[in-house]
Every structure is written in C-alpha cells, then in structure tokens.
Design an enzyme around this catalytic site. Structure first.
Site, mmCIF file in Angstrom:
data_model
loop_
_atom_site.group_PDB
_atom_site.id
_atom_site.type_symbol
_atom_site.label_atom_id
_atom_site.label_comp_id
_atom_site.label_asym_id
_atom_site.label_seq_id
_atom_site.Cartn_x
_atom_site.Cartn_y
_atom_site.Cartn_z
ATOM 1 N N HIS A 472 -55.909 52.975 -0.043
ATOM 2 C CA HIS A 472 -54.546 53.453 0.183
ATOM 3 C C HIS A 472 -53.525 52.735 -0.704
ATOM 4 O O HIS A 472 -52.365 53.158 -0.792
ATOM 5 C CB HIS A 472 -54.169 53.243 1.658
ATOM 6 C CG HIS A 472 -53.275 54.321 2.192
ATOM 7 N ND1 HIS A 472 -52.549 55.166 1.394
ATOM 8 C CD2 HIS A 472 -52.975 54.684 3.472
ATOM 9 C CE1 HIS A 472 -51.844 55.998 2.144
ATOM 10 N NE2 HIS A 472 -52.082 55.724 3.412
ATOM 11 N N ASP A 476 -52.414 58.005 -2.185
ATOM 12 C CA ASP A 476 -51.599 58.383 -1.027
ATOM 13 C C ASP A 476 -52.350 59.373 -0.142
ATOM 14 O O ASP A 476 -53.323 60.009 -0.577
ATOM 15 C CB ASP A 476 -50.279 59.005 -1.484
ATOM 16 C CG ASP A 476 -49.388 57.990 -2.190
ATOM 17 O OD1 ASP A 476 -49.474 56.801 -1.840
ATOM 18 O OD2 ASP A 476 -48.622 58.404 -3.083
#
Length: 501
Positions: A472, A476
């Site tokens: 992450h 995204d």
C-alpha cells in the site's frame, strides 16, 4: 612481468570494502581464478580471484584496510619455479601424483556460503571427469559439484553438514589409483587448508572493530564465515538483538526475535524429533517475515467465472498439444491476463528503492512452485512478449527443474510480479505474502462450482476466488482493485486479450 590484482565492482551504490582475509602470502604459487582474498562490504562478502597463474607478489592492501573500487590489492608475478618444489622433499611420492583440488563453485549473486548436504563418493573411490561428487545446499538452491578430473577421491576436507564458503576447498582428487586416501576428518578442522588453524578462525577486522564499539564479546555473536569466522554482518545482527542485559543467554544470538520453546514433559520429549531446518526453509521463513515487517501489505479479493476458459481449453486442447507439444493449462491465461492488467496499472509492477519508485517497462513474471524442500519462484523473463505455447513450455520446464533441484540463481532473480497457485493443493481462499521487493502477488485458488445469478437465473458456475496482495506504500486501493477487475475480465472473456481491451 607482473599482473595487478584490483578491487572488482562491488555492486550498485557500494564504493568501498574492507580486506577481511588473504588466502595467499607472498611467494605462494597461484592458479588462474584461484581465490586470493576476501573483501567485506556493508552488504555482501566478495572473494577476489587471481586474474592469471603465477606467484603471489607484493600484497599492497593488508587485512583490515579499507579499499575503494578498482584500488590495487596485490601483484602477481609470472613465475613457474614453485611448481617443481616437491622434488627436494623426501615425501615427493605423494606429490608426484598430480592432485587436483575440488573447490566450492560460484553459488550465485549474494550467496556466500553453502552446507555440504551429501557426498556421493568416499575416499578411495575412483571418479571420472564431471562425475558428481557431492551436493551443496544454499539458502536458495541445491548445487551439485562435479569432479574436475579423473582419478581417485583422496581427502574429504568438508564433511557432510559442514558450512563452506564460495571458493573454499571441498576435497582432493589424486591422479592415480595407487594414491593413498586419507580418512574423512571431522567437520571442525575441515576448512583448515594450508594455513594455521588460528588464522582460519580469525574474525574479520571490521567485525572485531564493530564488536568493540557495540560492547559485544565473541561468544555473543554467531559467526557465518569460514569455520565460524565472525563477519561484520554477524555483529550487526547480534547488535540489533532486543536484549540489553549484560549477560544474555548466548544460545541463539542470530535469532533474537525467536520465542523460547515451552518445556515438554519427559513422555512427550521421548516421542519428538528435532530436525535442523534446511537453508532454503530458513530463507523462506526469513524473507516472509521481512515482507510482513517491511511492506504495508494489504489484500483485495474478487472472483472469476472460469467457464469461458474451460470451454476454450476443451475445444482446442488437442490441437494445441499436437501443434506445440505441450498441454494447454490455466497458467498461461493468468500470465497473459496479469501482463495485460500490469500494462494498465504499472505501479503493481514497480518497486520502492529508498525514496524512489522504480517503474519497469517489462514483466518478469515469477511463478511460485512447490518442491519437496519448500517454495521457489522461478522467473519467466519478458513474459509480456510470450505467446500461450511459450509460456506453457517455459513453466513446464522450470517446474521440472525446480522439483529436481536444478534451478540456477539466475532462474530465480529479477522477478517484477508473482503468481501463486494454492488451488493445486485445494485452497479455496488465502492471502498470499509479497515476494520482496515486488509490490504485488496474485493468488489463484481452487475452481469450485457455486450457485450464481446469471441473467436472472440461479445456475452452477465454475468459480475461482482471486486475491491480490499489494504494497500500500506504492499501490493505492483504486489501482489494486482496477488491476484485479482487469484480470477478472480477461479470464471471463479471453477474447479481450486478443483485442487488447
């Protein structure tokens, strides 16, 4: 005429090294490619081979000195005199038989040591050229060591279970059947070579300095070098242990995070078996834990109707196998679908390097393969350029080599994305763990018929859950979901791959 021995390229962003050990002293005869010294950087240990055969001349950089890339280390003189030296010795009989050293071969990038797993020959056995003598086990692959010459296996210097360094001596092949064959020594003195024992266990100068700085004693550090020699990285590992007490238990300093095992009753202990982890299993454990500790790992899920692919396979599998000589599996569809999706969401194919993001304009697809020793990930290079048949052939060949322990280091390096198929073992759903430094891994699972609503009707369809674990920090949520949806669309309607939709 003398030849210069210089510091080789040490790797990206590494500009200097410390001279840890010299294996030769001035006046010693050296062969081409024979290891002269060991350099220690902040990342890896590098052995420097002799560029030519000759006699060791002046050593310019002594042990403990810091040297830069391309700095002068020593000089090799063109000399032939050392070879006939045994003539003056009364023990010349043993030397008249030309002896050939069996050395540890190059083990691959970033791999500096191996464990002797098994010897296929014993002292006194006749051996042919290229006949396999022993098997070495590294933390990534198994390496078989062939005989460099025909003759008789003489002294075995590294017994089974001993840890050896790249370029270290394993055994000696004598040139005649009549040569005496010494017995196998214990593993402890196995790496002694021609130097004194005290020299072999001398710790690296940079390690001594770091131990003094960190206030560590020698028995608090587990050495990973030759004969338990302590290297700089060993001190760094021990120094990061969360045990500030002055008298910590010195049992396992290299694994500070390990939780002590609860005591067993006498009855239970008698029925337990303790087996040492293989190098490969230790590396798998370490890398998986590193991935969890380093990446901001998250998993997103979807499901795909595999009916379209199954119908396509049933229609064309015979013609495909007849033309290409390989069966049409599911993996080629997944590789093509992932390449298609990575083109649209390039951050899943990228990696973080410090404060930079490295975007890759190619797809080197890692395909996880289970072996008897653990999981390995061979890489399909430039998978985005491959057709279905080439993908299936390459995966089949690499799978065979993985199960036979024949994969090389080059086969498993450089992957940019990985596919793991837990479905072959019956897994219905899982969260795969990233393969650092990659930013994405796709998990395939078991195909199972489930009731689905299709055009207002409840029908049984062959469904597969898909899982994408991603970092992450770089990917995204929108990019991850988009990637998985594109894979799902390509699997449910393979015609989209042909039309690049």
């Amino acid at each position: 005429m003398s030849t210069e021995v210089r510091v080789p390229t040490l790797g990206e962003s590494v500009t200097e090294a410390t001279v840890a050990t010299w294996f030769k002293k001035p006046g010693d005869p050296v062969a081409a490619d024979e290891m002269l010294c060991e350099l220690e950087t902040d990342k890896v240990t590098v052995e420097v081979p002799s560029p030519v055969a000759g006699t060791m001349g002046e050593i310019v950089a002594q042990e403990g000195e810091t040297v830069g890339v391309d700095a002068l280390l020593a000089m090799i003189g063109a000399g032939e005199a050392p070879a006939p030296a045994p003539k003056s010795e009364p023990k010349a009989e043993a030397s008249k038989v030309e002896a050939v050293d069996v050395m540890v071969p190059a083990l691959g990038e970033s791999v500096s040591e191996a464990t002797v797993a098994s010897w296929f020959k014993k002292p006194g056995d006749a051996v042919a050229v290229d006949e396999m003598l022993c098997e070495l086990e590294t933390d990534k692959v198994s390496v078989e060591v062939p005989s460099p010459a025909a003759g008789v296996l003489g002294e075995i210097l590294a017994a089974e279970g001993a840890t050896v360094q790249a370029g270290g001596k394993l055994a000696v092949i004598s040139g005649e059947a009549g040569a005496q064959a010494p017995v196998v020594p214990d593993a402890a003195p196995a790496m002694g070579g021609t130097g004194g024992a005290s020299r072999d266990v001398e710790d690296a100068p940079s390690a001594k300095k770091l131990m003094a700085e960190k206030g560590l004693s020698r028995d608090q550090v587990a050495g990973s070098g030759r004969d338990g020699r302590i290297m700089k990285e060993d001190v760094q590992k021990a120094g990061s242990a969360p045990a500030p007490q002055a008298t910590p238990a010195p049992t396992a300093p290299a694994q500070p995070a390990q939780t002590p095992r609860a005591p067993s009753t006498a009855d239970d202990a008698a029925r337990e078996e303790r087996v040492r982890m293989t190098k490969l299993r230790q590396t798998i454990a370490r890398r998986l834990k590193e991935a969890q500790n380093t990446a901001a790992m998250l998993t997103t899920y979807n499901e795909a109707d595999m009916g379209g692919i199954m119908e396509l396979r049933n229609e064309y599998k015979d013609a495909f196998e007849k033309k290409h000589g390989v069966k049409m599996g599911f993996m080629s569809f997944f590789v093509k679908a992932c390449c298609h999706a990575l083109n649209e969401v390039p951050e899943v194919n990228a990696e973080i390097d410090g404060t930079d993001v490295v975007y890759k304009n190619y797809v080197h697809m890692g395909v996880a393969v289970g072996t008897p020793n653990g999981l390995v990930v061979p890489v399909l290079r430039d998978a985005h350029k491959m057709g279905f048949a080439e993908i299936e052939k390459t995966i089949a060949a690499m799978g065979r080599r993985a199960r036979d322990g024949k994969l090389s280091m080059a086969d498993m390096q450089g992957g940019s994305f990985t596919i793991s198929n837990g479905g072959v073992y019956g897994s219905l759903m899982s969260s795969p763990i990233l393969n650092p430094p990659q930013s994405g891994i796709l998990g395939m699972h078991k195909i199972q018929e489930r009731p689905m609503v299709v055009k207002g009707q409840i029908v049984a369809r062959p469904m597969m859950y898909l899982a994408l674990s991603y970092d992450h920090r770089i990917v995204d949520g929108k990019g991850a979901v988009t990637f998985l949806v594109r894979v799902k669309e390509a699997l449910e309607d393979p015609r989209r791959l042909l039309m690049d939709l």
